[in-house]
Design an enzyme around this catalytic site. Structure first.
Site, PDB file in Angstrom:
ATOM      1  N   ARG A   1      -6.277  -7.620 -11.802  1.00 28.39           N
ATOM      2  CA  ARG A   1      -7.076  -8.930 -12.224  1.00 28.39           C
ATOM      3  C   ARG A   1      -8.560  -8.520 -12.905  1.00 28.39           C
ATOM      4  O   ARG A   1      -8.952  -7.460 -12.687  1.00 28.39           O
ATOM      5  CB  ARG A   1      -7.572  -9.874 -11.002  1.00 28.39           C
ATOM      6  CG  ARG A   1      -8.323  -9.183  -9.899  1.00 28.39           C
ATOM      7  CD  ARG A   1      -8.737 -10.045  -8.994  1.00 28.39           C
ATOM      8  NE  ARG A   1      -9.799  -9.479  -8.118  1.00 28.39           N
ATOM      9  CZ  ARG A   1      -9.321  -8.737  -6.896  1.00 28.39           C
ATOM     10  NH1 ARG A   1      -8.400  -8.501  -6.576  1.00 28.39           N
ATOM     11  NH2 ARG A   1     -10.515  -8.194  -6.390  1.00 28.39           N
TER      12      ARG A   1
ATOM     13  N   GLU B   1      -3.996   7.706   7.542  1.00 29.38           N
ATOM     14  CA  GLU B   1      -4.600   8.507   6.670  1.00 29.38           C
ATOM     15  C   GLU B   1      -5.960   9.200   7.439  1.00 29.38           C
ATOM     16  O   GLU B   1      -6.304   9.052   8.516  1.00 29.38           O
ATOM     17  CB  GLU B   1      -5.189   7.765   5.544  1.00 29.38           C
ATOM     18  CG  GLU B   1      -4.541   7.012   4.685  1.00 29.38           C
ATOM     19  CD  GLU B   1      -5.360   6.136   3.552  1.00 29.38           C
ATOM     20  OE1 GLU B   1      -6.621   5.835   3.913  1.00 29.38           O
ATOM     21  OE2 GLU B   1      -4.683   5.697   2.456  1.00 29.38           O
TER      22      GLU B   1
ATOM     23  N   HIS C   1     -16.442  -6.136   4.470  1.00 30.52           N
ATOM     24  CA  HIS C   1     -15.481  -6.006   3.099  1.00 30.52           C
ATOM     25  C   HIS C   1     -15.934  -6.903   2.140  1.00 30.52           C
ATOM     26  O   HIS C   1     -15.149  -7.165   1.343  1.00 30.52           O
ATOM     27  CB  HIS C   1     -13.962  -6.003   3.775  1.00 30.52           C
ATOM     28  CG  HIS C   1     -13.804  -4.859   4.751  1.00 30.52           C
ATOM     29  ND1 HIS C   1     -13.578  -3.726   4.341  1.00 30.52           N
ATOM     30  CD2 HIS C   1     -13.439  -5.189   5.929  1.00 30.52           C
ATOM     31  CE1 HIS C   1     -13.353  -2.870   5.515  1.00 30.52           C
ATOM     32  NE2 HIS C   1     -13.188  -3.806   6.478  1.00 30.52           N
TER      33      HIS C   1
ATOM     34  N   LYS D   1       0.808  -1.304  -0.020  1.00 28.86           N
ATOM     35  CA  LYS D   1      -0.191  -0.261   0.063  1.00 28.86           C
ATOM     36  C   LYS D   1       0.974   1.248  -0.021  1.00 28.86           C
ATOM     37  O   LYS D   1       0.651   2.186  -0.632  1.00 28.86           O
ATOM     38  CB  LYS D   1      -0.878   0.237   1.254  1.00 28.86           C
ATOM     39  CG  LYS D   1      -2.285  -0.629   1.241  1.00 28.86           C
ATOM     40  CD  LYS D   1      -2.954  -0.564   2.283  1.00 28.86           C
ATOM     41  CE  LYS D   1      -4.504  -1.118   2.366  1.00 28.86           C
ATOM     42  NZ  LYS D   1      -4.689  -1.681   1.219  1.00 28.86           N
TER      43      LYS D   1
HETATM   44  C1  MV4 Z   1     -10.701   4.161   4.179  1.00 29.68           C
HETATM   45  C2  MV4 Z   1     -11.877   4.534   5.058  1.00 29.68           C
HETATM   46  C3  MV4 Z   1     -12.187   5.544   5.382  1.00 29.68           C
HETATM   47  N1  MV4 Z   1     -10.998   6.545   5.260  1.00 29.68           N
HETATM   48  N2  MV4 Z   1      -9.806   4.872   4.336  1.00 29.68           N
HETATM   49  C4  MV4 Z   1     -11.464  -0.514   3.755  1.00 29.68           C
HETATM   50  C5  MV4 Z   1     -10.739  -1.794   3.002  1.00 29.68           C
HETATM   51  C6  MV4 Z   1      -9.687  -0.948   2.279  1.00 29.68           C
HETATM   52  N3  MV4 Z   1      -9.537  -1.255   0.953  1.00 29.68           N
HETATM   53  C7  MV4 Z   1      -9.907   0.427   2.432  1.00 29.68           C
HETATM   54  N4  MV4 Z   1     -11.135   0.756   3.401  1.00 29.68           N
HETATM   55  C8  MV4 Z   1     -11.521   1.752   3.808  1.00 29.68           C
HETATM   56  N5  MV4 Z   1     -10.573   2.777   3.789  1.00 29.68           N
HETATM   57  C9  MV4 Z   1      -9.879   6.248   4.891  1.00 29.68           C
HETATM   58  N6  MV4 Z   1      -8.967   7.176   5.017  1.00 29.68           N
HETATM   59  C10 MV4 Z   1     -13.007   3.514   4.857  1.00 29.68           C
HETATM   60  C11 MV4 Z   1     -12.837   2.120   4.416  1.00 29.68           C
HETATM   61  C12 MV4 Z   1     -13.850   1.166   4.368  1.00 29.68           C
HETATM   62  C13 MV4 Z   1     -14.234   0.799   3.080  1.00 29.68           C
HETATM   63  C14 MV4 Z   1     -13.794   1.340   2.025  1.00 29.68           C
HETATM   64  C15 MV4 Z   1     -14.484   0.721   0.906  1.00 29.68           C
HETATM   65  C16 MV4 Z   1     -15.661  -0.145   0.786  1.00 29.68           C
HETATM   66  C17 MV4 Z   1     -15.841  -0.510   2.165  1.00 29.68           C
HETATM   67  C18 MV4 Z   1     -15.356  -0.052   3.332  1.00 29.68           C
HETATM   68  C19 MV4 Z   1     -16.009  -0.553   4.501  1.00 29.68           C
HETATM   69  C20 MV4 Z   1     -15.389  -0.172   5.519  1.00 29.68           C
HETATM   70  C21 MV4 Z   1     -14.395   0.965   5.437  1.00 29.68           C
END
Ligand code: MV4
Length: 673
Positions: free
Chosen positions: A297, A200, A235, A116
């Protein structure tokens, strides 16, 4: 173009890839584990090779075995699908070394996006917006705490090697920071062997919007617009749609350009997805989206993009992997209409969505048409095992507007019949019908926010449900009589009259159900080729017959409806449009009026061949004892005694072929024998 490819995957995605291969005249080689010998993807392929036992580590993840199969079968390329080896840079390299084309990006591109912090740094360089925060080398806790302060609370700590929410901690104030940091580090260490983190700004109302990108090996790259995947549960994506509701055109252009820049920055080739997070506390804004990660993918949800663009993304993958140019330029691509995808899972919403296993006793998807597509790797009669992802199917719908597509989604879910294993079907229906979903009130917190209204409560059977259940039991009994009679070939059978119901001597029957803890008796009197069902609430005249698809066409007091039912032990599962209800039968006397095919009979759950008989007439058996083994579709099914009793009769011999529903063994209760 390739003449023959190997698909290093199983289930719906293997089938999906093979559908396009067939369209392009490309031969296919499937691989399968011992658990998948009879799977749909094996049947669809031109040839299939056994690669090991059920466990993925011993089969679908065996890189060397897969390459050996490719060599032996003459496959020029390997499609990895999603999951398994699809994002394994080492496997992509091994393919190249073996002279086999990996249908995916170069190994370096996979590696560049694996971590990341490195990916984020690359994106900053390429001018792609990232969430404000710290993603440097330093990992000193005090320094990280200062960085968190600079960003401003709330912040989110993420393991650099993380994914799927692992190693992620939100922190609302400085006092919570040290403990949250330690915990994220521990989880990163144990899950990924890497305790480094980044920090973040925490977006509290985010939407997950991703851009489909495609690049060829001639330096061309395009995007195929966005998908909104905000509806997730822990997720796990539940519903995806395209385009993203209420996305301003300027934002779409900015995100598309950023995604293409990201792909070009890492020398990407093939299908990829750039995931963005958009802060929707103030609606969608063209300057409020941030790079999250790149998936190197083809994704599960690619069909919604296919539906709105009219493109076949697997065809694009194959053309690009074969060295060809992208089939379209950016200006040739446009969005038409709106599409949804839902993931039908074998899981139990009432039991915290625990994955479910079992046989798909009934699996009837809605009618497919231009706007209704089903991608699946299983068929009725197949078993969902604990070895693989429990997804049963993807239902994809398209229509001209979001509102129309949503109505089509709801109607298609209502049409779906699946029984034998717990599923999220009703849960999906509740989302499709939720006013806030129609109102586009989307963000990643949707499912938690409306959880109570989305998780279906078990339904109480109605009179009509009981009439359908009884009709089903009678029709099953009927079928068993016929099968037994033709199998034993007894010319003096009392069941020669094939018209109407076959009542017992008294001309009536009782079926008992347990409903809300109470015993409810459905008293049946045969009449006019149908019957009267006497329920506590009144008497209903019923006519019922088997539909061609194995369902039931019923007329209940003049209400004509099409339904279906399956028997599973003492349960009868009744399915009508948009509704599924489970009835519990009370079976207290095997030799009473419900006759030959009543609960005292062990019937064939599917057509097959008897390959072993463990018992004999007169033998005393205990509940759970194996009675016979039925071989069906290359799998062996051991049928056991469902209670203690005495074997009254065995109607067949080893080697006999039997139809579904045929009575094989009669088992009497010890006390009544
Ligand atoms: C975040 C966020 C809020 N703020 N980053 C969840 C998995 C990873 N791919 C990134 N994720 C998140 N990052 C910041 N700075 C909230 C999430 C997140 C989320 C993001 C996309 C789809 C579903 C989610 C469910 C919970 C939290």
């Amino acid at each position: 173009m390739f003449k023959k490819i190997l698909i290093a995957n199983r289930g719906e995605i293997a089938c999906r890839v093979m559908a396009t291969a067939a369209k392009l005249g490309i031969r296919t080689v499937a691989v399968y584990s011992e658990a998948d010998a009879n799977a749909r993807h094996v049947e669809m392929a031109d040839e299939a090779v056994l690669i090991g036992p059920a466990e993925v580590a011993a089969s679908y993840l065996k890189a060397d075995t897969l390459l050996e199969v490719a060599r032996k079968t003459g496959a020029e390329a390997i499609h990895p699908g999603y999951g398994f080896l699809s994002e394994n840079a080492g496997f992509a390299e091994k393919c190249a070394d073996a002279g086999v084309v990996f249908i995916g990006p170069p190994a370096d591109a996979i590696r560049a996006m694996g971590l990341k912090d490195a990916a984020k740094a690359l994106m900053v360089e390429a001018g792609v917006p990232v969430v404000p925060g710290y993603h440097g080398e330093g990992q000193d806790p005090d320094m990280l705490a200062k960085e968190a302060e600079k960003i401003g609370y709330p912040v989110l700590i993420k393991a650099v090697a993380g994914g799927g929410g692992k190693g992620m901690r939100s922190v609302s104030s400085a006092s919570e920071f040290p403990a949250a940091l330690a915990s994220a580090q521990r989880e990163g260490k144990s899950a990924f062997g890497d305790d480094r983190v980044l920090i973040e700004k925490y977006l509290t109302k985010p939407r997950h919007i991703e851009i489909q990108v495609f690049a060829d090996s001639h330096g061309n790259a395009v995007h195929l617009f966005e998908r909104d995947c905000s509806l997730q549960r822990r997720h796990q994506k539940v519903i995806e749609e395209a385009p993203a509701p209420d996305m301003p055109e300027a934002m779409r252009e900015a995100m598309g350009a950023a995604a293409v820049a990201a792909a070009k920055a890492i020398g990407y080739v093939g299908a990829g997805t750039i995931e963005f997070i958009a802060d929707v506390s103030n609606g969608l804004k063209e300057d409020a989206f941030y790079f999250m990660e790149m998936n190197t993918r083809l994704q599960v949800e690619h069909p919604v993009t296919e539906m709105i663009t009219g493109q076949d993304l697997v065809e694009w993958q194959l053309k690009v992997a074969a060295g060809g140019k992208l089939p379209c330029k950016q200006e040739e691509l446009s969005i038409s209409g709106h599409a949804f995808e839902v993931r039908l899972y074998a899981e139990d919403p009432a039991n915290d969505f625990l994955p479910a296993t079992g046989q798909l006793l009934r699996l009837r998807p809605p009618r497919e048409s231009d706007g209704v597509r089903i991608d699946t790797g299983v068929r009725e009669g197949d078993t969902v095992t604990p070895f693989y992802d429990p997804m049963i199917a993807k239902l994809i719908v398209w229509d001209e507007t979001r509102e129309m597509a949503l109505q089509k989604l709801s109607a298609s879910l209502d049409e779906y019949q699946v029984a034998g294993v717990a599923t999220n079907l009703a849960f999906l229906g509740n989302i499709a019908d939720h006013p806030s979903f129609a109102a586009k009130d989307l963000d990643t917190g949707f499912i938690e926010r409306f959880r109570d209204g989305l998780v279906p409560a078990p339904l109480t059977p109605t009179d009509e449900d009981m009439a359908i259940a009884v009709s089903h039991l009678l029709l099953e009994r009927e079928k068993a009589h016929k099968a037994t009679r033709s199998a034993t070939n007894d010319p003096y059978s009392p069941w020669d009259d094939l018209t109407g119901w076959r009542p017992n001597d008294t001309g009536h029957d009782d079926f008992k159900f347990e409903i809300n803890g109470m015993e409810v008796t459905a008293h049946i009197v045969y009449e006019n080729g149908g019957y009267l069902i006497d329920l506590p609430t009144g008497v209903l005249p019923v006519q019922a017959e088997r539909a061609a698809d194995g369902g039931i066409l019923a007329d209940i007091a003049g209400h004509k409806l099409s339904a279906a039912a399956v028997t599973q032990g003492n349960k009868v599962i009744v399915m009508t449009t948009g509704r599924q209800v489970e009835l519990t039968q009370i079976i207290d006397d095997f030799d009473d009026a419900d006759g030959e095919a009543g609960a005292g009979a062990i019937t064939a759950p599917m057509p097959g061949k008897l390959i072993q008989i463990f018992t004999e007439a007169g033998a005393s058996v205990a509940k759970g004892d194996p009675l016979v083994v039925l071989e069906a579709m290359k799998m062996e099914h051991t049928l056991t005694a469902f209670k203690d009793g005495i074997i009254e009769d065995i109607f067949f011999e080893v080697g006999d072929q039997v139809d579904e529903g045929t009575i094989l063994v009669r088992l009497e209760s010890e006390e009544t024998a």
